[in-house]
Motif scaffolding. Structure first.
Motif, PDB file in Angstrom:
ATOM      1  N   GLY A   7       0.790  -1.205   0.000  1.00 16.16           N
ATOM      2  CA  GLY A   7       0.000   0.000   0.000  1.00 16.16           C
ATOM      3  C   GLY A   7       0.832   1.270   0.000  1.00 16.16           C
ATOM      4  O   GLY A   7       0.347   2.322  -0.409  1.00 16.16           O
ATOM      5  N   HIS A  34      -1.102  -6.289  -2.440  1.00 15.61           N
ATOM      6  CA  HIS A  34      -1.927  -6.812  -3.520  1.00 15.61           C
ATOM      7  C   HIS A  34      -1.377  -8.121  -4.014  1.00 15.61           C
ATOM      8  O   HIS A  34      -0.179  -8.284  -4.136  1.00 15.61           O
ATOM      9  CB  HIS A  34      -1.949  -5.820  -4.681  1.00 15.61           C
ATOM     10  CG  HIS A  34      -2.570  -4.532  -4.324  1.00 15.61           C
ATOM     11  ND1 HIS A  34      -3.915  -4.374  -4.148  1.00 15.61           N
ATOM     12  CD2 HIS A  34      -2.020  -3.322  -4.063  1.00 15.61           C
ATOM     13  CE1 HIS A  34      -4.172  -3.106  -3.839  1.00 15.61           C
ATOM     14  NE2 HIS A  34      -3.034  -2.466  -3.776  1.00 15.61           N
ATOM     15  N   ASN A  42      -4.685   2.446  -1.043  1.00 18.92           N
ATOM     16  CA  ASN A  42      -5.081   1.183  -0.408  1.00 18.92           C
ATOM     17  C   ASN A  42      -4.371   0.958   0.923  1.00 18.92           C
ATOM     18  O   ASN A  42      -4.159  -0.174   1.337  1.00 18.92           O
ATOM     19  CB  ASN A  42      -4.805   0.002  -1.350  1.00 18.92           C
ATOM     20  CG  ASN A  42      -3.331  -0.113  -1.722  1.00 18.92           C
ATOM     21  OD1 ASN A  42      -2.535   0.764  -1.378  1.00 18.92           O
ATOM     22  ND2 ASN A  42      -2.982  -1.165  -2.416  1.00 18.92           N
ATOM     23  N   PHE A  87     -10.380  -2.370   2.793  1.00 20.50           N
ATOM     24  CA  PHE A  87      -9.100  -2.826   3.326  1.00 20.50           C
ATOM     25  C   PHE A  87      -8.966  -2.349   4.762  1.00 20.50           C
ATOM     26  O   PHE A  87      -9.750  -1.544   5.238  1.00 20.50           O
ATOM     27  CB  PHE A  87      -7.925  -2.330   2.466  1.00 20.50           C
ATOM     28  CG  PHE A  87      -7.748  -0.830   2.451  1.00 20.50           C
ATOM     29  CD1 PHE A  87      -6.912  -0.203   3.359  1.00 20.50           C
ATOM     30  CD2 PHE A  87      -8.401  -0.048   1.502  1.00 20.50           C
ATOM     31  CE1 PHE A  87      -6.738   1.171   3.348  1.00 20.50           C
ATOM     32  CE2 PHE A  87      -8.229   1.334   1.476  1.00 20.50           C
ATOM     33  CZ  PHE A  87      -7.398   1.943   2.404  1.00 20.50           C
TER      34      PHE A  87
END
Length: 593
Positions: free
Chosen positions: A34, A348, A416, A443
């Motif tokens: 992130g 991710h 994110n 998230f």
């Protein structure tokens, strides 16, 4: 083909062949989190393979994110131990203008992946325990606490536990840095392995003994093949750590040691990691087995072999990896120091949820504050660019209302990931924020909570009234967050431009004292030194506040200590009458007797 390959191939990172400061060359991206990216690279002159962590462009100018990143490099730059991944260079490339950290590239499997196939043999467990404990002891001797000792953060090259390395010191705290209560599973430190102190017990004082507790939970998993259920909500985290967990499944030869390591009170645990590293089997048991005196040498690569026959096969959900794998390296092992940036939120793609996990029916969930109001759910629109999403995440944090005596500050935000600092008299509204954030944004956030007394709540409400715009607010830097009675607290105030600066101390009893007379001018900052004196009392939270105004406000310059409720009410009233804009910042420290 790895499920991560489509993501990595579509991610626009630094191109292979890019050179950093003329020292390193990028080979390929192997992961992204992130707040940053991970690359495999090599040293140009020698060809030595390295791993390179690099902050994302939108984070490169974020002072808080940069400080968190720099802390990792500073903590371990001079720490040399074979069980700890080596850190080489922290720098900012002059062309990309992006900070990066070059470190040892370790190719292997994480302990999590190895344990997904079953437990370690007793022989391997003892060797692993001594290896990891010796590495952590070296860190502790330098005042560095890992705070995230878990199977995800142990990498085992070639399956040989004698070569295991501790990774991801991204959340390592110096003993001079202090600590806070952590909310939610997006925090720095995986909730199943945190110590009682990290969950909020025993004064929140995280020391080297916190790593001892976490290592005890790791050893239980390694020896039995299943994790102790120590996770859950903030309430459950605390309740499960009020007593020693059930160790009935642990081999009797090591059970007494684990019982000591998993004592709720840090004072009852082993004194140091050295005691664990030097642990010996009890003499009455050595005739059954002594791994250090085995006549048969163990072949390299077989240290991690499992116990011959587990009693039963455990449910699938117990062996689903809790770790978020950043990237496969080729077709083989993983570079696990890139698993999770300590403050970066999920990597991710997001982890698959555990299957069939049951809730703790006997432990009631904490009820959110009745006044807690989340803004409407904000599912990301299709094709939304990262900049727009980052703006939405920041706006969500700034608009969230957690009720009375609740204030949150967006420390580091990306599309994110979110690092949030908060002040409050209870963790309940922060539990509600944790749930709402994940539900609405998809998230987990890292939410650090500093608990104040009820008498200090007027100061927290004052912070909330003035808002959380860091760009126009002053910055307070402290030399420590823990001061003993009679010691001096020193620090500086920055980012105040040409405005009037008032320095306020809000005690745990709710008294506000103006200490502006202690401010000394400097080139770019005001400095101060405060002699802390307290006639009586125990460990107590204190708030140091800097308030900036374009002109002097008499209400902020009370000649004698005044109750916080009256003090801040008068300040707000005078500012409104005179149409004066105020900005403020607060820092938390503890006064110990």
């Amino acid at each position: 083909m790895s499920s991560k390959e489509p993501f990595l191939s579509s991610y626009r990172g630094v191109a292979p062949g890019t050179r950093l400061n003329g020292i390193y060359e990028i080979d390929q991206m192997i992961g992204a989190g992130g707040m940053g990216e991970i690359y495999r690279g090599h040293e140009i002159q020698t060809g030595t393979v390295v791993a390179i962590k690099m902050l994302l462009p939108e984070m490169a100018e974020n002072a808080a994110a940069l400080a968190l990143f720099r802390r990792e490099a500073t903590a371990l730059h001079h720490l040399l131990h074979d069980a700890i991944v080596r850190y080489y260079v922290f720098s900012v490339d002059p062309v990309l203008q992006r900070p990066y950290l070059a470190m040892e590239f370790v190719d292997g499997q994480s302990l999590s992946d190895i344990l997904a196939d079953g437990p370690l043999s007793f022989e391997a467990l003892v060797k692993l325990m001594r290896r990891i404990a010796s590495g952590l002891q070296a860190a502790h001797e330098r005042g560095i606490i890992h705070r995230d000792v878990s199977p995800d953060n142990i990498i085992v090259p070639l399956g040989d536990v004698r070569r295991a390395k501790i990774i991801d010191f991204g959340i390592a705290r110096s003993t001079q840095m202090g600590d806070k209560t952590i909310i939610g599973s997006g925090f720095a430190g995986k909730d199943n392995y945190v110590s009682p102190e990290q969950a909020g017990l025993y004064g929140n004082e995280v020391t080297a003994k916190s790593d001892i507790y976490s290592l005890g939970l790791l050893l239980f998993f390694a020896l039995t093949g299943h994790k102790l259920d120590m996770g859950g909500s903030q309430f459950q985290l605390v309740e499960k750590r009020r007593r020693v967990p059930d160790l009935g499944a642990v081999d009797m030869r090591v059970r007494p040691l684990l019982e000591r390591m998993l004592q709720p009170d840090p004072a009852d645990r082993p004194a140091t990691m050295a005691e664990i590293a030097n642990w010996q089997l009890a003499s009455s048991l050595q005739h059954d087995f002594n791994p250090l005196e085995s006549a048969q040498p163990v072949s390299p690569g077989t240290e991690w072999l499992k116990a011959a026959k587990p009693r039963r096969r455990w449910p699938l959900w117990l062996i689903v990896a809790a770790v978020i794998l950043a990237a496969l390296i080729g077709e083989a092992g993983y570079a696990f120091y890139l698993l999770v940036w300590s403050v970066s939120g999920p990597v991710h793609p997001p982890p698959r949820p555990a299957l069939g996990q049951k809730s703790q029916a006997t432990l009631p969930e904490p009820k959110p504050s009745p006044s807690a109001q989340a803004v409407a759910p904000v599912a990301p629109p299709p094709g939304e660019d990262p900049a727009a999403r980052t703006t939405r995440v920041r706006r969500y944090v700034e608009q969230y209302n957690g009720g009375d005596c609740f204030f949150i500050l967006p420390v580091a935000i990306s599309s994110n990931a979110a690092v949030i600092e908060g002040f409050g008299a209870s963790t309940a509204p922060f539990d509600a924020l944790d749930s709402s954030f994940k539900r609405d944004l998809g998230f987990e956030a890292s939410i650090g909570v500093r608990l104040v007394t009820r008498a200090q709540c007027p100061a927290i409400r004052f912070l909330g009234q003035l808002g959380s715009n860091q760009a126009r607010g002053p910055r307070i830097n402290l030399n420590t967050v823990e001061v003993k009675n009679g010691e001096v607290l020193s620090g500086t105030i920055e980012n105040f431009a040409n405005r009037v600066v008032e320095l306020l101390l809000v005690s745990d009893s709710g008294e506000v004292q103006n200490l502006s007379y202690l401010l000394k001018p400097g080139t770019d900052a005001l400095s101060f030194s405060i002699g802390m004196q307290r006639s009586a009392g125990s460990d107590a939270p204190q708030l140091l506040m800097a308030v900036t105004t374009p002109q002097v406000l008499d209400s902020l310059r009370q000649p004698k200590p005044l109750g916080a409720d009256t003090f801040f009410l008068q300040a707000i009233s005078e500012a409104r009458r005179n149409n004066v804009a105020m900005a403020t910042a607060a820092r938390y420290f503890r006064l110990k007797n």
